[in-house]
Design a protein around this motif. Sequence first.
Motif: not given
Length: 276
Positions: A76-85
Amino acid sequence: MKNILVPTDFSENCNKAAELGIKMAKLYNSEIHFFHLIKTPVEWVKLDKQKEKQYPETVKQIGSAKANLRELEKKAEQQNLECRTFLEFDGGQANILRHSGHFHHDFIVTGSSGTRGSVRELLGSNVEKIVRKADVPVIVVKNEEISFPFKDVVFVSDFSEDVSESFKQVISIAEKCGAHIHLLRINTETDFNSIEQGLNPIKEFLKKFPHLEKYSMNVYNEPDVETGINNFLKYRDADLIAMCTHGRTGFLSLFSKSIAEGITNHSELPVMTIKV
């Protein structure tokens, strides 16, 4: 769409769902959350580090889950997205839905675990129950490779009940993807009539959406709804099947419980459900 939830057990179809979730989040510029649930032999959150060592298999399982979640986060971060797990213990569908409600997700994307033609337990929960009780649209990913952005979306209804608000969710995705919407009504043995008569409810429904351009109207006379959908798909390409549900009683009158389960279980295409 500001926030997408992807519950996952890291199975093949859940990984497909994760990929779809990331693509949808990218398209909508949404935040994405990955959620995994582990069943533990004891109430894990109350154990101290010393007592955790008494359950080496669970410790190993948790370590593996954390690593898998981190891999999804990286994608997700590679797509410049805000992500939480999120990693939670025990519970079932109530945990997933409670989690979704707490974070006000706009959409749930998940895979069905298990073999072809079967929706098995997901994260300790039955996928069909999540579909039925979720307050937000749910896409269940099955065996078919996913084509995204969607180009052809099939919206199945008898159009006898007002599903306008739910249909707006379908339009939103279709317009974002540049997709064609195929409105499909199945006349079964109990309500066989002429194709023209079958088209009338669809035409009446479309009066509420005068600006809709990329669509087709389709009526099939078939023994049952599932057969009708399958026969329609023999002649038309589709990337997504969409339908509506009632929160308390399950699916709309067109879809009895067994029909709904059949479509969700047997369709290899992604199935999107929207609560009325």
